[in-house]
Design an enzyme around this catalytic site. Structure first.
Site, PDB file in Angstrom:
ATOM      1  N   ASN A  16       0.839  -1.211   0.000  1.00 19.85           N
ATOM      2  CA  ASN A  16       0.000   0.000   0.000  1.00 19.85           C
ATOM      3  C   ASN A  16       0.872   1.257   0.000  1.00 19.85           C
ATOM      4  O   ASN A  16       0.526   2.248  -0.649  1.00 19.85           O
ATOM      5  CB  ASN A  16      -0.963  -0.002   1.196  1.00 19.85           C
ATOM      6  N   ARG A  67       3.710   1.787  26.140  1.00 18.44           N
ATOM      7  CA  ARG A  67       3.128   2.184  24.865  1.00 18.44           C
ATOM      8  C   ARG A  67       3.176   3.703  24.684  1.00 18.44           C
ATOM      9  O   ARG A  67       3.459   4.214  23.598  1.00 18.44           O
ATOM     10  CB  ARG A  67       1.675   1.704  24.792  1.00 18.44           C
ATOM     11  N   ARG A  93       0.410  -2.206  14.879  1.00 14.48           N
ATOM     12  CA  ARG A  93       0.711  -1.847  16.267  1.00 14.48           C
ATOM     13  C   ARG A  93      -0.416  -0.941  16.731  1.00 14.48           C
ATOM     14  O   ARG A  93      -0.714   0.053  16.058  1.00 14.48           O
ATOM     15  CB  ARG A  93       2.045  -1.092  16.272  1.00 14.48           C
ATOM     16  N   HIS A 111      -8.043  -1.168   5.973  1.00 22.00           N
ATOM     17  CA  HIS A 111      -8.325  -2.462   6.589  1.00 22.00           C
ATOM     18  C   HIS A 111      -8.901  -3.388   5.518  1.00 22.00           C
ATOM     19  O   HIS A 111      -9.750  -2.971   4.721  1.00 22.00           O
ATOM     20  CB  HIS A 111      -9.326  -2.292   7.729  1.00 22.00           C
TER      21      HIS A 111
HETATM   22  C1  GAR Z   1      -3.033  -4.842   3.932  1.00 22.79           C
HETATM   23  O1  GAR Z   1      -3.863  -5.844   3.409  1.00 22.79           O
HETATM   24  C2  GAR Z   1      -3.788  -3.975   4.929  1.00 22.79           C
HETATM   25  O2  GAR Z   1      -5.133  -3.774   4.562  1.00 22.79           O
HETATM   26  C3  GAR Z   1      -3.682  -4.791   6.191  1.00 22.79           C
HETATM   27  O3  GAR Z   1      -2.366  -5.275   6.182  1.00 22.79           O
HETATM   28  C4  GAR Z   1      -1.941  -5.443   4.819  1.00 22.79           C
HETATM   29  C5  GAR Z   1      -0.629  -4.734   4.649  1.00 22.79           C
HETATM   30  O4  GAR Z   1      -0.108  -4.984   3.365  1.00 22.79           O
HETATM   31  N1  GAR Z   1      -3.957  -4.017   7.361  1.00 22.79           N
HETATM   32  C6  GAR Z   1      -4.613  -4.487   8.427  1.00 22.79           C
HETATM   33  O5  GAR Z   1      -4.963  -5.627   8.547  1.00 22.79           O
HETATM   34  C7  GAR Z   1      -4.870  -3.446   9.509  1.00 22.79           C
HETATM   35  N2  GAR Z   1      -5.905  -3.883  10.397  1.00 22.79           N
HETATM   36  P1  GAR Z   1       1.014  -4.048   2.767  1.00 22.79           P
HETATM   37  O6  GAR Z   1       2.122  -3.971   3.838  1.00 22.79           O
HETATM   38  O7  GAR Z   1       1.471  -4.768   1.546  1.00 22.79           O
HETATM   39  O8  GAR Z   1       0.416  -2.702   2.489  1.00 22.79           O
END
Ligand code: GAR
Length: 217
Positions: A16, A67, A93, A111
């Site tokens: 992303n 945290r 995190r 998400h």
């Molecule tokens: C993505 O699918 C994102 O939507 C998800 O982690 C992946 C990261 O991929 N995020 C979550 O699950 C947050 N709750 P990337 O590092 O290739 O962008």
């Protein structure tokens, strides 16, 4: 055009982040990525930033006993870089309530589900187990509760016969790479207003079909 200064926070692969970097390369894009922060030194996505000449910083959460101390270090890095908007992109995190409130309506997350369905982990396997016909992703403003907050953009994909979690994840990921830059563009253009728990978008340009049927009628 003054471009809004954005930080992208990652923990892993960074696909992303790569999509956001590609979008920001367009001359008319209203945001620029001024900083990429990872909470793990081994986050593969850092390489995307380095290749694009974007400053990176690793703030390992394990270095901080509390945290709040990690959040404070993160906040200092964002302030020092003059960041206006924060994009969480696979940042695995949880951030403390005080940090989230400080960046209220200036921090978004992506998400891999159509929220409010399937908060948390393993969203694709859970969507398959639930037998949903349509799955997807959501870009939303961040609130203290996990995977919660006003929704900016959602992208839906069909669940197809023969899908397993990996196939479905790949289809959703391709949708994520479209949805995240679109949400960032609209926010940076000042078109997005948070009204209570909902988002209002001034003049979104495309017209969608009224219904997406799966299986097709
Ligand atoms: C993505 O699918 C994102 O939507 C998800 O982690 C992946 C990261 O991929 N995020 C979550 O699950 C947050 N709750 P990337 O590092 O290739 O962008």
């Amino acid at each position: 055009m003054a471009r809004r200064k954005v930080a992208v926070l990652i923990s892993g692969r960074g696909s992303n982040l790569a999509a956001l970097i590609a979008a920001c390369a367009a001359p008319d894009f209203p945001a620029q990525i001024a900083l990429v922060v990872a909470n793990r030194a081994d986050a593969a996505g850092l390489a995307h930033a380095t290749r694009a000449g974007i400053p990176t910083q690793v703030i390992p959460h394990r270095d901080y006993a509390a945290r709040a101390d990690f959040d404070a270090a993160l906040d200092r890095a964002l302030q020092a870089a003059g960041i206006e908007l924060v994009c969480l992109a696979g940042f695995m995190r949880l951030l403390g309530d005080a940090f989230v409130e400080r960046w209220r309506d200036r921090m978004i997350n992506i998400h891999p589900s159509l929220l409010p369905a399937f908060r948390g982990l393993d969203t694709h396997a859970r969507a398959l187990a639930a037998g949903v016909r349509v799955h997807g992703c959501t870009v939303h403003f961040v609130r203290p509760a996990m995977d919660d907050g006003p929704i900016v953009v959602q992208a839906a994909v069909p669940v197809l016969p023969g899908d397993d979690a990996d196939k479905l994840a790949a289809r959703v990921l391709a949708a994520e790479h479209q949805a995240y830059p679109l949400a960032l563009r609209w926010i940076a253009e000042g078109r997005v207003r948070v009204a209570g728990d909902r988002v209002e978008i001034a003049a979104p340009s495309a017209i969608l079909p009224a219904a997406i049927l799966n299986p097709p009628g």
